[in-house]
Design a protein around this motif. Structure first.
Motif, PDB file in Angstrom:
ATOM      1  N   THR A  81      47.849   0.136  47.084  1.00 58.93           N
ATOM      2  CA  THR A  81      46.517   0.150  47.669  1.00 58.93           C
ATOM      3  C   THR A  81      45.532   0.639  46.619  1.00 58.93           C
ATOM      4  O   THR A  81      45.746   1.694  46.011  1.00 58.93           O
ATOM      5  CB  THR A  81      46.471   1.083  48.895  1.00 58.93           C
ATOM      6  N   TYR A  82      44.446  -0.116  46.430  1.00 61.35           N
ATOM      7  CA  TYR A  82      43.489   0.191  45.381  1.00 61.35           C
ATOM      8  C   TYR A  82      42.189   0.714  45.980  1.00 61.35           C
ATOM      9  O   TYR A  82      41.736   0.250  47.025  1.00 61.35           O
ATOM     10  CB  TYR A  82      43.204  -1.064  44.547  1.00 61.35           C
ATOM     11  N   SER A  83      41.585   1.661  45.277  1.00 62.27           N
ATOM     12  CA  SER A  83      40.317   2.213  45.737  1.00 62.27           C
ATOM     13  C   SER A  83      39.605   2.863  44.556  1.00 62.27           C
ATOM     14  O   SER A  83      40.138   2.942  43.452  1.00 62.27           O
ATOM     15  CB  SER A  83      40.547   3.248  46.853  1.00 62.27           C
ATOM     16  N   THR A  84      38.384   3.310  44.821  1.00 63.12           N
ATOM     17  CA  THR A  84      37.621   4.072  43.828  1.00 63.12           C
ATOM     18  C   THR A  84      37.337   5.440  44.418  1.00 63.12           C
ATOM     19  O   THR A  84      36.865   5.557  45.544  1.00 63.12           O
ATOM     20  CB  THR A  84      36.297   3.366  43.486  1.00 63.12           C
ATOM     21  N   VAL A  85      37.632   6.472  43.661  1.00 62.45           N
ATOM     22  CA  VAL A  85      37.470   7.836  44.161  1.00 62.45           C
ATOM     23  C   VAL A  85      36.634   8.641  43.169  1.00 62.45           C
ATOM     24  O   VAL A  85      36.508   8.282  42.002  1.00 62.45           O
ATOM     25  CB  VAL A  85      38.836   8.525  44.371  1.00 62.45           C
ATOM     26  N   GLY A  86      36.090   9.742  43.672  1.00 58.96           N
ATOM     27  CA  GLY A  86      35.373  10.654  42.791  1.00 58.96           C
ATOM     28  C   GLY A  86      34.288   9.972  41.987  1.00 58.96           C
ATOM     29  O   GLY A  86      33.524   9.153  42.498  1.00 58.96           O
ATOM     30  N   ASP A  87      34.236  10.290  40.721  1.00 57.80           N
ATOM     31  CA  ASP A  87      33.206   9.783  39.828  1.00 57.80           C
ATOM     32  C   ASP A  87      33.607   8.425  39.265  1.00 57.80           C
ATOM     33  O   ASP A  87      33.898   8.272  38.085  1.00 57.80           O
ATOM     34  CB  ASP A  87      32.963  10.780  38.695  1.00 57.80           C
ATOM     35  N   LYS A  88      33.663   7.434  40.151  1.00 57.65           N
ATOM     36  CA  LYS A  88      34.022   6.057  39.784  1.00 57.65           C
ATOM     37  C   LYS A  88      35.393   5.988  39.121  1.00 57.65           C
ATOM     38  O   LYS A  88      35.611   5.242  38.170  1.00 57.65           O
ATOM     39  CB  LYS A  88      32.953   5.450  38.883  1.00 57.65           C
ATOM     40  N   VAL A  89      36.329   6.761  39.622  1.00 60.00           N
ATOM     41  CA  VAL A  89      37.704   6.736  39.115  1.00 60.00           C
ATOM     42  C   VAL A  89      38.493   5.686  39.897  1.00 60.00           C
ATOM     43  O   VAL A  89      38.528   5.714  41.126  1.00 60.00           O
ATOM     44  CB  VAL A  89      38.365   8.122  39.253  1.00 60.00           C
ATOM     45  N   ARG A  90      39.133   4.787  39.177  1.00 57.64           N
ATOM     46  CA  ARG A  90      39.953   3.756  39.828  1.00 57.64           C
ATOM     47  C   ARG A  90      41.310   4.350  40.190  1.00 57.64           C
ATOM     48  O   ARG A  90      41.905   5.080  39.404  1.00 57.64           O
ATOM     49  CB  ARG A  90      40.124   2.564  38.892  1.00 57.64           C
ATOM     50  N   GLN A  91      41.805   3.991  41.387  1.00 56.44           N
ATOM     51  CA  GLN A  91      43.057   4.574  41.868  1.00 56.44           C
ATOM     52  C   GLN A  91      43.951   3.499  42.462  1.00 56.44           C
ATOM     53  O   GLN A  91      43.492   2.608  43.173  1.00 56.44           O
ATOM     54  CB  GLN A  91      42.755   5.632  42.922  1.00 56.44           C
ATOM     55  N   ALA A  92      45.250   3.602  42.162  1.00 57.97           N
ATOM     56  CA  ALA A  92      46.270   2.782  42.816  1.00 57.97           C
ATOM     57  C   ALA A  92      47.310   3.719  43.415  1.00 57.97           C
ATOM     58  O   ALA A  92      47.839   4.603  42.724  1.00 57.97           O
ATOM     59  CB  ALA A  92      46.936   1.844  41.819  1.00 57.97           C
ATOM     60  N   VAL A  93      47.569   3.567  44.714  1.00 63.75           N
ATOM     61  CA  VAL A  93      48.614   4.335  45.401  1.00 63.75           C
ATOM     62  C   VAL A  93      49.700   3.347  45.801  1.00 63.75           C
ATOM     63  O   VAL A  93      49.447   2.420  46.575  1.00 63.75           O
ATOM     64  CB  VAL A  93      48.061   5.077  46.627  1.00 63.75           C
ATOM     65  N   CYS A  94      50.899   3.546  45.276  1.00 64.65           N
ATOM     66  CA  CYS A  94      51.986   2.586  45.438  1.00 64.65           C
ATOM     67  C   CYS A  94      53.161   3.239  46.161  1.00 64.65           C
ATOM     68  O   CYS A  94      53.582   4.332  45.811  1.00 64.65           O
ATOM     69  CB  CYS A  94      52.436   2.067  44.073  1.00 64.65           C
ATOM     70  N   GLU A  95      53.674   2.539  47.169  1.00 61.73           N
ATOM     71  CA  GLU A  95      54.782   3.058  47.963  1.00 61.73           C
ATOM     72  C   GLU A  95      56.096   2.448  47.464  1.00 61.73           C
ATOM     73  O   GLU A  95      56.296   1.235  47.531  1.00 61.73           O
ATOM     74  CB  GLU A  95      54.580   2.726  49.435  1.00 61.73           C
ATOM     75  N   LEU A  96      56.980   3.300  46.967  1.00 60.08           N
ATOM     76  CA  LEU A  96      58.291   2.877  46.489  1.00 60.08           C
ATOM     77  C   LEU A  96      59.332   3.128  47.579  1.00 60.08           C
ATOM     78  O   LEU A  96      59.546   4.262  47.983  1.00 60.08           O
ATOM     79  CB  LEU A  96      58.690   3.664  45.240  1.00 60.08           C
ATOM     80  N   ASP A  97      59.957   2.089  48.043  1.00 58.64           N
ATOM     81  CA  ASP A  97      61.004   2.226  49.045  1.00 58.64           C
ATOM     82  C   ASP A  97      62.328   2.460  48.323  1.00 58.64           C
ATOM     83  O   ASP A  97      63.192   1.595  48.260  1.00 58.64           O
ATOM     84  CB  ASP A  97      61.061   0.972  49.912  1.00 58.64           C
ATOM     85  N   VAL A  98      62.470   3.650  47.751  1.00 55.78           N
ATOM     86  CA  VAL A  98      63.649   3.949  46.945  1.00 55.78           C
ATOM     87  C   VAL A  98      64.108   5.375  47.218  1.00 55.78           C
ATOM     88  O   VAL A  98      63.305   6.296  47.310  1.00 55.78           O
ATOM     89  CB  VAL A  98      63.350   3.752  45.437  1.00 55.78           C
ATOM     90  N   GLY A  99      65.391   5.540  47.370  1.00 57.57           N
ATOM     91  CA  GLY A  99      65.969   6.863  47.513  1.00 57.57           C
ATOM     92  C   GLY A  99      66.569   7.296  46.195  1.00 57.57           C
ATOM     93  O   GLY A  99      67.565   6.737  45.747  1.00 57.57           O
ATOM     94  N   ILE A 100      65.966   8.275  45.569  1.00 60.82           N
ATOM     95  CA  ILE A 100      66.470   8.795  44.295  1.00 60.82           C
ATOM     96  C   ILE A 100      67.378   9.975  44.609  1.00 60.82           C
ATOM     97  O   ILE A 100      66.928  11.029  45.046  1.00 60.82           O
ATOM     98  CB  ILE A 100      65.327   9.222  43.365  1.00 60.82           C
ATOM     99  N   ALA A 101      68.664   9.785  44.414  1.00 59.02           N
ATOM    100  CA  ALA A 101      69.642  10.824  44.739  1.00 59.02           C
ATOM    101  C   ALA A 101      69.591  11.954  43.722  1.00 59.02           C
ATOM    102  O   ALA A 101      69.064  11.788  42.617  1.00 59.02           O
ATOM    103  CB  ALA A 101      71.039  10.212  44.779  1.00 59.02           C
ATOM    104  N   PRO A 102      70.138  13.117  44.076  1.00 60.32           N
ATOM    105  CA  PRO A 102      70.177  14.227  43.119  1.00 60.32           C
ATOM    106  C   PRO A 102      70.819  13.794  41.799  1.00 60.32           C
ATOM    107  O   PRO A 102      71.879  13.184  41.778  1.00 60.32           O
ATOM    108  CB  PRO A 102      71.029  15.282  43.837  1.00 60.32           C
ATOM    109  N   GLY A 103      70.123  14.086  40.704  1.00 59.88           N
ATOM    110  CA  GLY A 103      70.610  13.726  39.388  1.00 59.88           C
ATOM    111  C   GLY A 103      70.252  12.333  38.938  1.00 59.88           C
ATOM    112  O   GLY A 103      70.457  11.995  37.768  1.00 59.88           O
TER     113      GLY A 103
END
Length: 317
Positions: A104-126
């Motif tokens: 999901t893309y947006s602009t935040v703060g002082d014209k800062v471009r942002q991408a928030v990405c959802e990873l459907d991944v389970g990272i196990a210990p180690g």
């Protein structure tokens, strides 16, 4: 022994944009013993993941290039992540490449471009997960910042920085040209006149100092034989080496700058000052204005000093 396998494609939720996450490698599960660097949760506390994110390499960029890099997410905790939220922020001299499903893309703060990405991944210990990071360097890039990462548990990183949510200041092989413009006015002894000096950025880089409070400013010397009786709120009295207090009339020198401390390419910031000519003044007078910083330190990015000074001229009739 660890066995690594390459994920040939991401799941629907983890297809991250080429600016943040587009492919990944995941280390296979370790034995039940904790991996090196992992820790056991305190008694009575719920088990949680504990992610760290590696640092981007290098901080030198050239306008027009595409930066392709990657960071590695490692889980040093005691349970696997239930997905990961990965966020990438770019200051306005940088830009994302083509968007991809999953972010999901947006602009935040002082014209800062942002991408928030959802990873459907389970990272196990180690285990580790490698995330490509890619962005374009715009022609106007100069002093840029990249923020990237997640939270220690893999949830939204929020604000602030730690080993899971990082910040990198970038330098570019570029410059910005500060230009001072003066003004002239005509008046009789005892009269009030208005002068409007200005500062301009001729580029090619936009100006916002993210690493210091030494911001672009216009230093104004009030012409002798006149008195500043009205000054803008963003023009402060200047002492030996910096501003000395809030705006007020009557000082011989001022430093003027906009509140956002930013100059885009081509932007002009002008400051209207009302001067009163001394009643006993009989000859013309002038004062120098200078494009500099609020501490009167010549910015290193301004390589053309020939146009940094101009004149306020008062023709006394």
């Amino acid at each position: 022994m660890r066995h690594h396998k390459h994920l040939s494609r991401l799941s629907r939720r983890s297809r991250l944009t080429s600016t943040a996450v587009a492919a990944a490698t995941v280390a296979a599960a370790l034995p039940l013993a904790l991996a090196p660097g992992a820790y056991a949760d305190a008694p009575g506390e719920p088990a949680t993941p504990d992610l760290t994110v590696s640092e981007l390499s290098g901080n030198q960029l050239r306008p027009g290039e595409v930066r392709s890099d990657s960071v590695t997410l490692t889980n040093n905790g005691t349970v696997a992540t239930d997905g990961v939220t990965f966020r990438l922020r770019l200051t306005r001299g940088l830009a994302f490449t083509a968007p991809v499903d999953g972010c999901t893309y947006s602009t935040v703060g002082d014209k800062v471009r942002q991408a928030v990405c959802e990873l459907d991944v389970g990272i196990a210990p180690g285990e580790s997960y490698t995330v490509p990071v890619k962005f374009r360097v715009l022609k106007k890039a100069l002093m840029e910042v990249v923020e990237y990462g997640t939270s220690r548990t893999g949830e939204d990183p929020g604000e602030g920085y730690d080993q899971a949510n990082r910040r990198l200041a970038l330098d570019t092989a570029s410059s910005a040209d500060l230009v001072a413009t003066g003004d002239e006015a005509t008046g009789k002894p005892g009269a009030r006149v208005i002068v409007t000096p200005s500062i301009r950025n001729d580029g090619p880089g936009w100006i916002q100092n993210n690493e210091s409070d030494d911001h672009p400013a216009l230093l104004v010397n009030i012409p002798k034989g006149t008195k500043a009786v009205e000054v803008p709120e963003n023009c402060k009295p200047f002492g030996i080496d910096g501003p000395t207090g809030p705006s007020e009339p009557g000082h011989p020198k001022y430093v003027c700058q906009e509140d956002d401390y930013t100059l885009e390419v081509g932007e002009i910031e002008a400051f209207a000052i009302v001067l009163k000519i001394d009643k006993g003044r009989r000859t013309d007078t002038s004062g120098v204005v200078k494009a500099t910083s609020n501490y009167d330190i010549d910015p290193v990015y301004d390589t053309n000093k020939a146009n940094n000074k101009a004149t306020l001229s008062i023709d006394v009739q």
